[in-house]
Design an enzyme around this catalytic site. Structure first.
Site, short mmCIF file in Angstrom:
data_model
loop_
_atom_site.label_atom_id
_atom_site.label_comp_id
_atom_site.label_asym_id
_atom_site.label_seq_id
_atom_site.Cartn_x
_atom_site.Cartn_y
_atom_site.Cartn_z
N PHE A 138 0.95 -1.15 -0.08
CA PHE A 138 0.02 -0.07 0.05
C PHE A 138 0.99 1.12 -0.01
O PHE A 138 1.96 1.36 1.02
CB PHE A 138 -0.92 -0.03 1.20
CG PHE A 138 -1.69 0.96 1.15
CD1 PHE A 138 -2.87 1.15 0.55
CD2 PHE A 138 -1.57 2.33 1.91
CE1 PHE A 138 -3.78 2.15 0.23
CE2 PHE A 138 -2.18 3.53 1.81
CZ PHE A 138 -3.43 3.35 1.17
N ASP A 226 9.60 2.99 1.47
CA ASP A 226 8.48 3.72 1.72
C ASP A 226 8.20 3.80 3.06
O ASP A 226 7.82 2.76 3.78
CB ASP A 226 7.12 3.20 1.03
CG ASP A 226 5.93 4.07 1.43
OD1 ASP A 226 6.12 4.66 2.43
OD2 ASP A 226 4.98 3.62 0.69
N LYS A 255 3.03 11.28 6.85
CA LYS A 255 2.53 10.95 8.23
C LYS A 255 2.88 11.69 9.38
O LYS A 255 2.84 12.86 9.57
CB LYS A 255 2.26 9.46 8.30
CG LYS A 255 1.43 8.73 7.41
CD LYS A 255 0.95 7.48 7.84
CE LYS A 255 0.14 6.79 6.78
NZ LYS A 255 -1.18 7.18 6.71
#
Length: 442
Positions: A138, A226, A255
């Site tokens: 994801f 990532d 984030k």
């Protein structure tokens, strides 16, 4: 201060604050309830998430209150966006960074950077560059990013997808080497999550990241990590890749870099890679704006000054010990407890759970004051702010134990079991059901 002496920003803020009818409810109007607010959201907001039904009215530290005043301990952390707790480059050792806004923008930037490097430095023929990514990944929901996805919900109805992608099973180093051998002259980057978060906190075999580093170096392929969800101390290291002491060529952060205050992401690399992108070839209107940059610097300083990396490592071990004791108590229900730092998951036996789901259990946890995220029907993900206390972790463990002991049996009686087995979610890309664990249930 006279109006003419105010800066444009001050005047804008004054106008915004002064326009009360635009920003606040009428003074005599009573506050809306959680049910009323959720109804309004359902009627007027896009239905692109299926969250636990919950309204945040106030948040501080590790706790959240709804409009009715009920207190919850947060084990969501906005999907690891508020590691520092609510209302709260030199750190990672790269020569350059390219600031963006969202994590998906960061991933798109990394893909463009890898392709540009591939054409300029590796001399890949024009328009033939390949990015390899992992099944179950994801990385976001932009068109370029979902072109790597194995999630049918993310890809169906949005084609044609962007070409130039190959897939490999996460953790399978032999399969990755076969791809590199067959296509290595055109592969510009291997993009991966050090721990697959959305897939259910899937941790690769020990030594996998080191082996990836060796392969990428041998075949002259950029290793692109990532770390949007795993980075900034979440796993008990500043970067999850630090668990194997390896240094990717490119790192994507997001984030927690914005501490839940403002969207901010960044792509990190050394000059020989980053400078492949020249002025006019990539950009973002608000990427690297002063406020976002100040927030990112402050967020990193909080992590360092408050020792959140070490805290996450220590508390994570203690939390998994608590969860493992619950697994011992309910071995027929809990298949596995896994995680690193304060990124953890409880994997449930689908047969023992049926006809209930992880979502149903998360609703019961909410009723007991704990907010957690269900993933793929049988996994509960637990990722609280790194400022959480041991007492709050213990409270969450007890709530989970009580849900399994008292609430699950009631749910299984109340929920009507479908006579027909649920249709398997077979991946359109590879034809497999990546999240079907029924064959492994005991």
């Amino acid at each position: 201060m006279a109006a003419a002496a105010r800066s444009p920003l001050q005047r804008l803020l004054r106008r915004a604050v002064g326009a009360r009818s635009m920003w606040t409810l009428p003074e005599r109007a009573p506050p809306l309830s959680s049910d009323e607010l959720m109804r309004l959201e359902h009627e007027h907001s896009a239905h692109n998430y299926h969250p636990i039904p919950m309204v945040f009215a106030q948040a501080k530290g590790t706790c959240i209150w709804d409009p009715e005043g009920k207190k919850y301990i947060d084990f969501l952390s906005a999907y690891s966006a508020v590691n520092q707790g609510h209302s709260s480059n030199k750190h990672v050792g790269y020569e350059m960074m390219l600031p963006m806004n969202t994590g998906a923008e960061g991933v798109e930037t990394a893909i463009k950077l890898a392709r540009k490097w591939g054409y300029e430095k590796k001399k890949i023929p024009r328009d033939e560059a390949i990015i390899v990514s992992c099944c179950g990944c994801f990385h976001g929901r932009t068109l370029g990013v979902i072109s790597m996805s194995c999630d049918n919900d993310a890809t169906r109805g949005f084609g044609p997808l962007v070409p130039g992608h190959l897939k490999v099973d996460f953790g399978d180093i032999d399969a990755l080497e076969r791809i590199f051998k067959d296509h290595g002259d055109r592969v510009c980057g291997f993009l991966f999550e050090p721990i697959q978060g959305e897939a259910g906190v899937v941790i690769p075999p020990n030594g996998y990241l080191k082996a990836v580093r060796d392969l990428c170096s041998r075949y002259n392929i950029l290793m692109i990590a990532d770390e949007i969800q795993t980075g900034i101390a979440r796993t008990g290291k500043m970067l999850a890749c630090d668990w194997e002491d390896i240094r990717p060529d490119v790192v994507i952060l997001g984030k927690a870099l914005g501490a839940g205050v403002i969207p901010v992401s960044a792509v990190l690399a050394d000059k020989d890679i980053m400078l492949c992108i020249r002025p006019g070839e990539h950009g973002s209107t608000f990427g690297g704006n002063p406020l976002a940059s100040a927030v990112a610097i402050a967020a990193l300083n909080v992590v360092k000054e408050e020792g959140l990396t070490e805290r996450a490592a220590k508390l994570g071990e203690e939390f998994r010990e608590q969860l493992s004791k619950i697994q011992t108590k309910f071995p027929q229900i809990i298949k596995e407890v896994r995680g690193r730092g304060l990124l953890n998951a409880v994997d449930l036996n689908s047969k023992a759970l049926s006809p209930a789901s992880a979502y149903d259990l998360c609703i019961k946890l909410k009723e007991r004051g704990i907010l957690a995220k269900p993933t793929h029907d049988t996994i509960i993900r637990l990722a609280p702010p790194l400022s959480i206390s041991l007492e709050e972790l213990t409270e969450a463990s007890k709530a989970l134990s009580d849900v399994l002991e008292f609430d699950l049996p009631k749910l299984q009686k109340e929920i009507t079991k479908s006579e027909e087995p649920a249709a398997k979610q077979v991946c359109d890309r590879c034809g497999r059901n990546l999240y079907d664990t029924s064959d492994n249930d005991n």
